[in-house]
Design a protein around this motif. Sequence first.
Motif, PDB file in Angstrom:
ATOM      1  N   TRP A  46       0.974  -1.111  -0.080  1.00 43.39           N
ATOM      2  CA  TRP A  46      -0.017  -0.064  -0.152  1.00 43.39           C
ATOM      3  C   TRP A  46       0.961   1.302  -0.162  1.00 43.39           C
ATOM      4  CZ3 TRP A  46       1.026   2.859   4.508  1.00 43.39           C
ATOM      5  CH2 TRP A  46       1.456   2.177   5.614  1.00 43.39           C
ATOM      6  N   ALA A  47       2.107   1.050  -0.088  1.00 42.27           N
ATOM      7  CA  ALA A  47       3.016   2.433  -0.005  1.00 42.27           C
ATOM      8  C   ALA A  47       4.372   2.108  -0.584  1.00 42.27           C
ATOM      9  CB  ALA A  47       3.133   2.878   1.380  1.00 42.27           C
ATOM     10  N   ASP A  48       4.867   2.695  -1.497  1.00 41.64           N
ATOM     11  CA  ASP A  48       6.504   2.629  -1.578  1.00 41.64           C
ATOM     12  C   ASP A  48       7.107   3.345  -0.690  1.00 41.64           C
ATOM     13  OD1 ASP A  48       5.591   1.422  -4.159  1.00 41.64           O
ATOM     14  OD2 ASP A  48       5.688   3.055  -5.121  1.00 41.64           O
ATOM     15  N   GLU A  49       6.889   4.495  -0.106  1.00 43.19           N
ATOM     16  CA  GLU A  49       7.378   4.879   1.080  1.00 43.19           C
ATOM     17  C   GLU A  49       6.319   5.828   1.953  1.00 43.19           C
ATOM     18  OE1 GLU A  49      11.498   7.528   1.873  1.00 43.19           O
ATOM     19  OE2 GLU A  49       9.916   8.469   0.587  1.00 43.19           O
ATOM     20  N   LEU A  50       6.232   5.603   3.001  1.00 45.00           N
ATOM     21  CA  LEU A  50       5.502   6.576   4.291  1.00 45.00           C
ATOM     22  C   LEU A  50       6.480   7.097   5.180  1.00 45.00           C
ATOM     23  CD1 LEU A  50       3.058   7.315   5.194  1.00 45.00           C
ATOM     24  CD2 LEU A  50       2.786   5.451   6.851  1.00 45.00           C
ATOM     25  N   ARG A  51       6.814   8.177   5.221  1.00 41.83           N
ATOM     26  CA  ARG A  51       7.833   8.825   5.938  1.00 41.83           C
ATOM     27  C   ARG A  51       7.221  10.098   6.859  1.00 41.83           C
ATOM     28  NH1 ARG A  51      13.855  10.836   4.413  1.00 41.83           N
ATOM     29  NH2 ARG A  51      14.220  12.324   5.747  1.00 41.83           N
ATOM     30  N   VAL A  52       7.794   9.774   8.032  1.00 45.18           N
ATOM     31  CA  VAL A  52       7.377  10.776   8.993  1.00 45.18           C
ATOM     32  C   VAL A  52       8.826  11.473   9.534  1.00 45.18           C
ATOM     33  CG1 VAL A  52       6.223  11.229  11.412  1.00 45.18           C
ATOM     34  CG2 VAL A  52       5.323   9.487   9.787  1.00 45.18           C
ATOM     35  N   GLY A  53       8.603  12.836   9.853  1.00 40.88           N
ATOM     36  CA  GLY A  53      10.029  13.481  10.148  1.00 40.88           C
ATOM     37  C   GLY A  53       9.568  14.384  11.318  1.00 40.88           C
ATOM     38  N   LEU A  54      10.533  14.770  12.285  1.00 43.23           N
ATOM     39  CA  LEU A  54      10.439  15.900  13.066  1.00 43.23           C
ATOM     40  C   LEU A  54      11.780  16.490  12.992  1.00 43.23           C
ATOM     41  CD1 LEU A  54       8.561  16.960  15.340  1.00 43.23           C
ATOM     42  CD2 LEU A  54       9.982  15.479  17.059  1.00 43.23           C
ATOM     43  N   THR A  58       6.614  16.592   9.691  1.00 38.23           N
ATOM     44  CA  THR A  58       6.449  16.411   8.216  1.00 38.23           C
ATOM     45  C   THR A  58       5.879  14.875   8.035  1.00 38.23           C
ATOM     46  OG1 THR A  58       8.428  15.574   7.833  1.00 38.23           O
ATOM     47  CG2 THR A  58       8.003  18.163   7.593  1.00 38.23           C
ATOM     48  N   LEU A  59       5.132  14.752   6.929  1.00 35.45           N
ATOM     49  CA  LEU A  59       4.574  13.474   6.615  1.00 35.45           C
ATOM     50  C   LEU A  59       4.531  13.491   5.150  1.00 35.45           C
ATOM     51  CD1 LEU A  59       2.963  10.859   7.043  1.00 35.45           C
ATOM     52  CD2 LEU A  59       0.656  12.101   6.845  1.00 35.45           C
ATOM     53  N   ARG A  60       5.124  12.312   4.613  1.00 32.72           N
ATOM     54  CA  ARG A  60       5.189  12.501   3.172  1.00 32.72           C
ATOM     55  C   ARG A  60       4.870  11.012   2.743  1.00 32.72           C
ATOM     56  NH1 ARG A  60       9.964  14.694  -0.851  1.00 32.72           N
ATOM     57  NH2 ARG A  60       8.745  14.359  -2.727  1.00 32.72           N
ATOM     58  N   TYR A  61       4.071  10.639   1.811  1.00 30.80           N
ATOM     59  CA  TYR A  61       3.659   9.239   1.248  1.00 30.80           C
ATOM     60  C   TYR A  61       3.715   9.103  -0.195  1.00 30.80           C
ATOM     61  CZ  TYR A  61       0.291   5.808  -0.366  1.00 30.80           C
ATOM     62  OH  TYR A  61      -0.419   4.555  -0.874  1.00 30.80           O
ATOM     63  N   ARG A  62       4.222   7.991  -0.724  1.00 29.43           N
ATOM     64  CA  ARG A  62       4.378   7.892  -2.162  1.00 29.43           C
ATOM     65  C   ARG A  62       3.938   6.482  -2.337  1.00 29.43           C
ATOM     66  NH1 ARG A  62      10.161  10.717  -3.019  1.00 29.43           N
ATOM     67  NH2 ARG A  62      10.917  10.018  -1.120  1.00 29.43           N
ATOM     68  N   LYS A  63       3.520   6.413  -3.705  1.00 31.15           N
ATOM     69  CA  LYS A  63       3.025   5.005  -4.289  1.00 31.15           C
ATOM     70  C   LYS A  63       2.675   5.237  -5.741  1.00 31.15           C
ATOM     71  CE  LYS A  63       1.713   0.911  -4.194  1.00 31.15           C
ATOM     72  NZ  LYS A  63       2.603  -0.335  -4.302  1.00 31.15           N
ATOM     73  N   ARG A  64       3.089   4.306  -6.357  1.00 32.88           N
ATOM     74  CA  ARG A  64       3.117   3.858  -7.523  1.00 32.88           C
ATOM     75  C   ARG A  64       1.859   2.753  -7.848  1.00 32.88           C
ATOM     76  NH1 ARG A  64       3.770   5.433 -12.719  1.00 32.88           N
ATOM     77  NH2 ARG A  64       5.008   7.123 -11.773  1.00 32.88           N
ATOM     78  N   PHE A  65       0.576   3.092  -8.188  1.00 34.45           N
ATOM     79  CA  PHE A  65      -0.240   2.054  -8.922  1.00 34.45           C
ATOM     80  C   PHE A  65      -0.367   1.868 -10.078  1.00 34.45           C
ATOM     81  CE2 PHE A  65      -1.779   4.215  -5.025  1.00 34.45           C
ATOM     82  CZ  PHE A  65      -2.035   3.317  -4.118  1.00 34.45           C
ATOM     83  N   GLY A  66       0.392   0.951 -10.732  1.00 37.93           N
ATOM     84  CA  GLY A  66       0.562   0.774 -12.125  1.00 37.93           C
ATOM     85  C   GLY A  66       0.879   1.998 -12.799  1.00 37.93           C
ATOM     86  N   LYS A  67       0.146   2.580 -13.649  1.00 41.21           N
ATOM     87  CA  LYS A  67       0.320   3.743 -14.357  1.00 41.21           C
ATOM     88  C   LYS A  67       0.465   5.114 -13.824  1.00 41.21           C
ATOM     89  CE  LYS A  67      -0.694   1.909 -18.831  1.00 41.21           C
ATOM     90  NZ  LYS A  67      -1.403   2.229 -20.249  1.00 41.21           N
ATOM     91  N   LEU A  68      -0.275   4.949 -12.510  1.00 45.42           N
ATOM     92  CA  LEU A  68      -0.454   6.193 -11.572  1.00 45.42           C
ATOM     93  C   LEU A  68       0.268   6.219 -10.402  1.00 45.42           C
ATOM     94  CD1 LEU A  68      -2.520   8.484 -10.889  1.00 45.42           C
ATOM     95  CD2 LEU A  68      -3.655   6.923  -9.365  1.00 45.42           C
ATOM     96  N   GLY A  69       0.932   7.540 -10.448  1.00 43.28           N
ATOM     97  CA  GLY A  69       1.988   7.722  -9.400  1.00 43.28           C
ATOM     98  C   GLY A  69       1.540   8.748  -8.359  1.00 43.28           C
TER      99      GLY A  69
END
Length: 777
Positions: A307-315, A347-358
């Motif tokens: 469900w996620a290529d990257e889920l990153r939480v930072g402070l 900070t919060l960052r979420y990245r994911k590629r679903f087939g052709k959709l990023g």
Amino acid sequence: MPAAGQETSFLSGTVQDSHGDPLAGASILAQDLNKTTFTDSTGMFQMTVPFRESYTVVIQHIGYKKLVQKMTQKDLKRGNLVFPLHDDHTQLSEVQILGRTETQQAKLQPIKAEIINTKAVQEQPSTLVELMNRSAGIRIRQTGGLGSSSGLMMNGFQDRAIKNFRDGIPLDYLGAGYNISLVPVNMLERVEVYKGVLPTGLGADALGGAVNMVTKKALYRYAEASYEIASFNTHRASLNALYSDTTRHFFVGTDAFVNRSDNDYKVDVTVTDLETAARRPATVRLFHNQFTNYYAEAYGGLTNLRWADELRVGLTWFHINRQNQYGATMSQPFGASVSRQHSIIPTLRYRKRFGKLGIDQFLTASNIHTAQVDTVRGTYDWYGTFIPSPSRLGEISLRGSLSDIKFSYFTSRTHLSYQLAENHLAEVNVVSTNIGRTGRDPMGLTLPQTGQDILALPAKYYKVVGAAGIQSVFLNDKLTNNLIAKFFHYNTSTINVDIYGTALGEHRSTSENSFGIAEALKYAFTGNTFLRFSVEAATRLPEQDEMFGDGNFHRSNFLLKPEKSTNINLGFRTERRGAYTLEVNSFYRITKDLILKVPVDFLFTQNQNVENVKGLGFETDLSVSLNRWLRANGNFTYQDFRLFDTQNRQTEKARLRNTPYFFANLGLNGTINQVGNRGRMHLYYYFTFVREYYLNYVPKSLEPDGFLGLWGKAKFDAPNIIPNQGLHSAGFTYHPGGERFSIGFQAKNFLNARVYDNFRIQNAGRSLHLKLNYTLK
């Protein structure tokens, strides 16, 4: 990977270094098909290719040896292919402004991008400001030593017209805690410098381009520390560490750095004799110019999940303490005033590629606190002598200051990409920023009607920038086209203040919508030679600090209007691998309501609109391999930007004030292997030249008569002239054995030339720097 039907296949895999860490930005070339792609932040790549029994793949990355690999359909079906690259010390020892991998990446896009390879110079005691100043078309001007305010000028535009990013995210939310003058090069993988049109993925309201600082992308385990000691009691330290579990699904890490300097170098000033009131020149040592900042970021997250290529939480936490030696110009010294800034930022960052959709989503909300203390009842002279004055409440102003201001930020950045077809990529990028300002200053401005503290009244700023673009490739990858449309909106509300800091008491609200469009083309004659062209109708909205001020020496201006510009860029690049690289670029700008920072009332600066500015420029960059161990590079930039339709004979066709119009660089880099049996040494020398320019507008008839104003003297003699400047620096880095430990030494400005920068503020003379690096992987 299985073949898609019987017509196409998927080449995919992961590129790693010799330690097993993923390599982001590696280029993958399907040699027989002349198709190229690049690895993402996790080192992975995927390419759609016509079905064949076998493929020859060439994999490259700066600092690593080229890998040529043959792949069959049987290999593709196995999946999870890993391609290791081994270190190439020859490449690592070179300072490459435009490296081979980034050149290949530029073949897929017509947008001009220079890559400053910080990895190649991270062991040098060099700042990011110095690295960027060695590039064609770029000047970063500071108002003093380490930690002083810095402004970027590029291809005719300056300051906030060039946007700053960190991993594609606008940097505003980090305040003054993280910027090009503070961040150590050790923290970065590379710096991407875009000139003119920006990629859709950045999508900011920039006129002149952008700087994207790309942080290190190693996603396994490492620790790296550096310590630098230098003249003027300067100390700089950094620490980067990261841990990832063996499944590569979980990671935690930290980035931290400290900058501290007394900045007590000698400067030339004008002093006043207290008895006779006579004024005379003198050379003094700065005595109240200390700067200290701390920065620490802890982060963690999950990667490579369904469900996620990257889920990153930072402070992030930072703190800045700055002694104020002078204001916007060096006309008056201070001896007690200090400025501070601090914040804690999630900070919060979420990245994911679903087939052709990023999908790439970033969110942050924070409060940045700034304070200025100016309560001494008197003034100081340039020798540090205190002169009591009971009628004063402060040394900067008669009324003094004890301000405490809070800027609240909420930033959202959403990026969507969709692969319409093999040669067509659609992107949408939306950045929204909501900023509020509240504060207090018991000694500050009050409303004339009620006596209320003006900082206690909220000021609000909201901005949204949307971009939609499509990138297409034609003619067997020879022709690349980017078409980008943008939408801009902002609104503000606050109490108006005039340029002298007087509270006028009137409520002011501003709102505006605007549109922009950009077209960028690149045509490749061969794999190493191409022509690039772009045109853009751009808008740049005023930033909140340009309208609200910064709570210190920068005045507010709520009458500021957006600047609008038509920009044209044309460039040519050619390369012979291992021999030379040549790039020539030209640009034309015509700008209305250009936003320019100018000094007001000697101590303060303010952003003001310049109604009509136009001009052109060109730059050339040449790099040559003289032999196997020695490489030379040089560049120069000329830009002629002038006022027009001013209705004033004195300023008509005058050069844009406080803006260099010619500067150049030369460099030599050499590597000696087998020093002391196991050691390796890298030697370098750099020369920078800036032609004289003018603090204020000067009639064209008073400029030098030499060709393009490049030699001769101006026909006046005044402090308005910022003189010719020539800077020589040299140094070395030494690896006693292996790559873990290195020693770097540099003598900057070793001929002790007088160096002037923004608003004719004098910078440091000769300085010596020693830097130690240690890396554990």
